[in-house]
Design a protein around this motif. Structure first.
Motif, short mmCIF file in Angstrom:
data_model
loop_
_atom_site.label_atom_id
_atom_site.label_comp_id
_atom_site.label_asym_id
_atom_site.label_seq_id
_atom_site.Cartn_x
_atom_site.Cartn_y
_atom_site.Cartn_z
N ARG A 4 6.73 -1.29 4.64
CA ARG A 4 7.82 -1.95 5.38
C ARG A 4 8.02 -3.37 4.87
NH1 ARG A 4 7.89 -3.40 11.76
NH2 ARG A 4 10.05 -4.14 11.86
N PHE A 5 6.92 -4.08 4.64
CA PHE A 5 7.04 -5.41 4.04
C PHE A 5 7.69 -5.32 2.65
CE2 PHE A 5 3.51 -7.10 6.86
CZ PHE A 5 4.27 -8.10 7.43
N LEU A 6 7.23 -4.37 1.85
CA LEU A 6 7.74 -4.28 0.48
C LEU A 6 9.20 -3.87 0.45
CD1 LEU A 6 4.62 -2.71 -1.29
CD2 LEU A 6 5.51 -5.03 -1.54
N ASP A 7 9.64 -3.04 1.38
CA ASP A 7 11.06 -2.71 1.45
C ASP A 7 11.88 -3.97 1.77
OD1 ASP A 7 10.68 -0.05 0.85
OD2 ASP A 7 10.61 0.60 2.94
N LEU A 8 11.35 -4.79 2.66
CA LEU A 8 12.01 -6.06 2.98
C LEU A 8 12.08 -6.95 1.74
CD1 LEU A 8 13.11 -8.23 4.98
CD2 LEU A 8 10.72 -8.84 5.41
N PHE A 9 10.96 -7.06 1.02
CA PHE A 9 10.91 -7.92 -0.15
C PHE A 9 11.85 -7.39 -1.25
CE2 PHE A 9 6.23 -8.82 1.10
CZ PHE A 9 6.67 -9.59 2.17
N ASP A 10 11.94 -6.07 -1.37
CA ASP A 10 12.85 -5.47 -2.34
C ASP A 10 14.30 -5.79 -1.99
OD1 ASP A 10 13.62 -3.93 -4.54
OD2 ASP A 10 13.78 -2.11 -3.32
N LEU A 18 2.00 -2.14 -4.55
CA LEU A 18 2.84 -2.94 -5.45
C LEU A 18 3.00 -2.27 -6.81
CD1 LEU A 18 1.91 -6.71 -5.02
CD2 LEU A 18 4.21 -5.73 -5.01
N ASP A 19 2.01 -1.50 -7.21
CA ASP A 19 2.03 -0.88 -8.54
C ASP A 19 2.87 0.39 -8.57
OD1 ASP A 19 1.16 -1.02 -11.25
OD2 ASP A 19 -0.20 0.64 -10.87
N ARG A 20 3.33 0.86 -7.44
CA ARG A 20 4.20 2.03 -7.45
C ARG A 20 5.50 1.69 -8.18
NH1 ARG A 20 3.90 4.34 -1.21
NH2 ARG A 20 1.66 4.87 -1.20
N PRO A 21 6.07 2.66 -8.89
CA PRO A 21 7.32 2.38 -9.63
C PRO A 21 8.40 1.76 -8.76
CG PRO A 21 6.44 4.52 -10.25
CD PRO A 21 5.58 4.03 -9.12
N ARG A 22 8.45 2.15 -7.50
CA ARG A 22 9.49 1.65 -6.60
C ARG A 22 9.37 0.16 -6.36
NH1 ARG A 22 10.09 3.94 -0.42
NH2 ARG A 22 11.70 2.49 0.31
N TYR A 23 8.13 -0.38 -6.42
CA TYR A 23 7.90 -1.78 -6.07
C TYR A 23 7.36 -2.62 -7.23
CZ TYR A 23 8.05 0.22 -1.33
OH TYR A 23 8.43 0.88 -0.20
N ARG A 24 7.10 -1.98 -8.37
CA ARG A 24 6.42 -2.67 -9.46
C ARG A 24 7.14 -3.96 -9.87
NH1 ARG A 24 1.57 -3.42 -12.08
NH2 ARG A 24 2.06 -4.39 -14.06
N HIS A 25 8.47 -3.96 -9.80
CA HIS A 25 9.24 -5.13 -10.23
C HIS A 25 9.02 -6.34 -9.34
CE1 HIS A 25 11.69 -3.25 -7.12
NE2 HIS A 25 12.35 -4.39 -6.99
N LEU A 26 8.41 -6.12 -8.16
CA LEU A 26 8.15 -7.22 -7.23
C LEU A 26 6.82 -7.92 -7.51
CD1 LEU A 26 9.20 -5.49 -3.87
CD2 LEU A 26 10.57 -7.05 -5.27
N PHE A 27 5.96 -7.31 -8.32
CA PHE A 27 4.61 -7.82 -8.53
C PHE A 27 4.68 -9.07 -9.41
CE2 PHE A 27 0.06 -6.27 -9.80
CZ PHE A 27 -0.49 -7.32 -9.10
N ALA A 28 4.38 -10.23 -8.83
CA ALA A 28 4.43 -11.49 -9.58
C ALA A 28 3.12 -11.78 -10.29
CB ALA A 28 4.78 -12.64 -8.65
N GLY A 29 2.00 -11.31 -9.73
CA GLY A 29 0.72 -11.58 -10.36
C GLY A 29 -0.39 -11.82 -9.38
N ILE A 30 -1.53 -12.20 -9.93
CA ILE A 30 -2.76 -12.39 -9.14
C ILE A 30 -3.26 -13.82 -9.32
CG2 ILE A 30 -5.20 -11.74 -8.94
CD1 ILE A 30 -4.38 -8.89 -9.71
#
Length: 802
Positions: free
Chosen positions: A118-124, A164-176
């Motif tokens: 739900r958070f990641l859908d919001l961020f997307d 975050l590593d799922r294809p649906r959300y991977r583009h949101l991953f900024a780093g560690i």
């Protein structure tokens, strides 16, 4: 103006505190565990009033200073504790207020223990990039990042990263973000993080001061334990082919070659960050909380104060003085331009405040010098394109690491050419003296020499010198002296270099030119405290790096565009190698228009073509303005022997400039690939149809055009998807046409019979990229228009060939 009478340096980065508490109890947290304890009196969650006022203050500041992009990080405490509704409110307010004002780079930094879909859908929905705190493997992470009851957080963080590593959300991953503890095994930490495939890792020195120094092993007699830890990681990272960006290493390498740092903990760039707490108060960087209670306080808030007020605060101004703001010990240090004195907070000592070297001074000195030496050693080895590098480039792309590999090879070619020029052309006493200075500098300040040799227009000079002819020796001596003088100035060395003057102009590659007048034959160039002086025919010219410059000086204009440092080169005489007339020196208004358009084009590329941005940032260092076409058509070019440069006549719209940049940089990359490996039999003399040219093309010409059109297709696809109305319809036609015709060109290449095995693999990679676009659902009308345009072009070509 600041209280000291200096112009205000605008703020571009903002940390917006969404929640002032955390669900973990990390014992190294600077917010909760260090000297400043102001969090105890803050509201737990930020209010609607604060969110609205913050967005308005940022928009006001961006408008006042003409900012093209601002960066906002939603932070805490732990920002996810603010909840979905409050985070949505923040994103909506920022987007609503900043739309039409400037681009917004919106991010969130989280411990990820409650991260869910739900958070990641919001961020997307709002394009919010996600950075995650993780200190390595379970043993390393559990040293500090635990719940208050001592329970490990490691598994929950890994679960969040797996989402975050799922294809649906991977583009949101900024780093560690990983805080170093020297008790942890550096290789185990690196391997654990690399396994998660982050786009970037930020290794952070734990916050400490001279009053509260960092943990050090008992045997750390030379005070370099943190450097040794990081260097072990660096060696592993380099051996792995640099699979992700590492901010501290990338920053050291960038600053060694004179570029800006990617982090405020290194380099001399002025601070441009402000923090907005949950109660709306403005503070300086959070890292100052480690110095003393109240260290970050400004006494200002978003309701009653502007960001200009904050930027003029003495604490902010003190962090914007570059060398002038450092201690005497720092200013005398040989790596000060890379180190920058370290993170401001780490310099604190009771009694002398922040006018000290970093508490990590010995670590930073060793880290920078050892990386420099390792990097220089790497330069002497001929890099090779491994299969993974070739496949990545064949797909049309190029990561930071792969593009850097190409750049390293081009630098090695530059060094070889310089040596050939020296050994193959006649010498003069002036040339001998310049070569001696250059040899000395190469031993004591090799990064300065490399900075000059990496300039795109050094290679055209070298090739012209080696062609022979009546003036070849003169060109060779002049170029060697120019390179030596520019390197000496870059290094800040006092050696005087006598440089021949050509047609009344003194050339200092990467720096600019000085008009000395007809009849002047040579000039003496010498560094001074503020810049440099030039003495010629009894006249002294003074060029200051910071203050007023001699009117005869035409300096290279360098723009820092949010992760891309690029020079607008309109002075170098050797820039006229692109097949089109170079534009004369630009006026200030014209240069500012270029800066604005480049900033807008770069923001468009980062937003719509992010897969191309890392390569451009790593490899495209110069844009050369061309004179415009008489009919107003777009003109652009990449010279085969000028790696790192493209030449463009400034188009009418930033989106067109974005297209020309990605298109021409494809040629730059492929030219570098062809310098490393043979993709085709050079004896092939056949000519081929190219769908984008009116004339038959040799095989390399067809290969170059086909490769460039991979980016053209990506551009029109992004334009089609991001625009609407007539713009979208035209983009759909362009996408359809170039997708199909580039696919045709790929098959022509594959059937040419002249490709090497490596070339066949490369062309197969291009075919694979095109295959990914075949499923795009192009409308019947667009398809018909595209095929009609293609048919007309082919018909005209065949008629001309009869």
């Amino acid at each position: 103006m600041t209280p000291m009478g200096r112009p205000i340096h605008p703020l571009r980065q903002f940390v917006l505190k969404m929640h002032s508490r955390c669900d973990l109890a990390c014992d190294h947290c600077y917010v909760f565990e260090h000297a400043d304890q102001s969090w105890r009196g803050r509201p737990i969650v930020t209010s609607d009033e604060v969110l609205k006022a913050t967005a308005e203050r940022i928009a006001e500041h961006a408008t006042t200073h003409g900012l093209d992009t601002v960066h906002v990080v939603l932070h805490g405490g732990e920002p996810l504790l603010a909840g979905h509704t409050r985070l949505r409110r923040a994103a909506e307010e920022l987007h609503r207020t900043l739309t039409g004002v400037c681009a917004l780079d919106l991010r969130i930094h989280t411990n990820a223990v409650t991260l869910d879909e739900r958070f990641l859908d919001l961020f997307d929905e709002f394009g919010i990039k996600v950075g995650v705190s993780l200190d390595g493997d379970k043993a390393a992470n559990d040293l500090h990042r635990r719940y208050a009851n001592g329970r490990s957080s490691h598994d929950r963080v890994l679960r969040g990263i797996a989402l975050l590593d799922r294809p649906r959300y991977r583009h949101l991953f900024a780093g560690i973000l990983c805080t170093i503890d020297v008790r942890n095994d550096p290789i185990a930490v690196y391997d654990a993080l690399a396994e998660l495939r982050p786009p970037r890792v930020d290794f952070l020195l734990p916050h400490a001061t001279w009053d509260e120094p960092p943990l050090r092993p008992a045997d750390d007699s030379d005070g370099t334990a943190y450097a040794r830890w990081l260097l072990a990681v660096y060696d592993r990272w380099a051996a792995d082919g640099r699979p992700m960006d590492v901010r501290i290493f990338d920053s050291v390498l960038r600053t060694l070659r004179g570029d800006s740092s990617l982090t405020e903990s290194l380099g001399l760039a002025p601070a441009d960050l402000a923090v907005i707490e949950t109660d709306g108060s403005f503070e300086q960087a959070d890292s100052l909380k480690t110095a003393y209670d109240g260290a970050p306080v400004t006494g200002m808030d978003v309701i009653t104060h502007s960001l200009d007020d904050v930027a003029a605060h003495p604490g902010l101004v003190a962090r914007q003085q570059g060398l002038d703001g450092l201690s005497d010990q720092c200013r005398a240090c040989p790596v000060v331009r890379s180190c920058g004195g370290g993170l401001y907070a780490h310099r604190y000592r009771t009694g002398s405040d922040f006018l000290n070297p970093s508490v990590y001074c010995s670590d930073l000195l060793r880290l920078i010098t050892d990386i420099r030496d390792r990097h220089m050693s790497d330069q002497s080895v001929q890099p090779a394109l491994a299969d993974e590098h070739l496949d990545e480039l064949a797909a049309g792309l190029g990561s930071t690491a792969t593009t850097d590999l190409l750049a390293r090879h081009q630098l090695s070619l530059g060094r070889e050419l310089l040596g050939l020029v020296w050994h193959e052309t006649p010498h003069t006493p002036l040339g001998e003296a310049a070569w001696e200075t250059l040899t000395l500098l190469d031993g004591t300040a090799p990064e300065s020499v490399d900075r000059i040799l990496a300039h795109p227009y050094v290679r055209p000079w070298a090739l012209r010198s080696l062609e022979g002819g009546t003036d070849a020796a003169e060109i060779a001596v002049r170029g060697v002296a120019e390179i030596a003088a520019a390197a000496a100035l870059r290094a800040g060395r006092a050696e005087a270099v006598v440089v021949p003057v050509h047609e009344g102009v003194l050339r200092l590659p990467t720096l600019g030119t000085l008009a000395l007048g007809d009849g002047v034959e040579q000039a003496e160039v010498r560094t001074d405290d503020e810049g440099f002086t030039v003495r010629a025919d009894g006249t002294t010219y003074t060029v200051s790096w910071k203050g007023p410059k001699d009117p005869a000086w035409r300096g290279s204009r360098r723009f820092e565009l949010d992760g891309w440092a690029v020079a607008l080169e309109d002075t170098d005489p050797w820039r006229d190698c692109h097949g089109h007339p170079a534009h004369p020196r630009l006026g200030e208004g014209e240069a500012e228009a270029w800066r604005a358009d480049l900033a807008a084009a770069w923001a468009w590329i980062r937003r719509e073509l992010p897969q191309y941005a890392p390569g451009i940032a790593a490899g495209l260092q110069v844009v050369t303005p061309l004179s415009p076409a008489s009919d107003g058509s777009d003109i652009s070019s990449a010279a085969r022997d000028a790696f790192g440069a493209v030449a463009i006549a400034r188009p009418a719209a930033p989106e067109s400039l974005a297209l020309l940049l990605v298109h021409e940089f494809q040629h730059v990359k492929l030219g570098a690939v062809l310098d490393l490996t043979d993709l085709y039999d050079p004896s092939c003399d056949k000519l081929f149809y190219a769908p984008w040219r009116p004339d038959p093309r040799p095989l390399e010409g067809l290969l170059q055009g086909t490769y460039a059109h991979l980016a053209v297709i990506e551009f029109w696809f992004a334009r089609w998807r991001s625009a609407d109305g007539d713009t979208a319809r035209k983009a759909e036609v362009q996408f359809s046409r170039w997708r199909d015709q580039t696919a045709e060109a790929v098959e022509t290449l594959a059937g040419s019979g002249a490709l090497t095995p490596v070339g066949e693999r490369f062309v197969a990679g291009m075919r694979g990229t095109l295959r990914g676009f075949r499923t795009a659902d192009v409308g019947a009308e667009a398809l018909r228009a595209a095929r009609q345009a293609a048919g007309e072009h082919r018909g005209a070509w065949e008629a001309a060939a009869r």
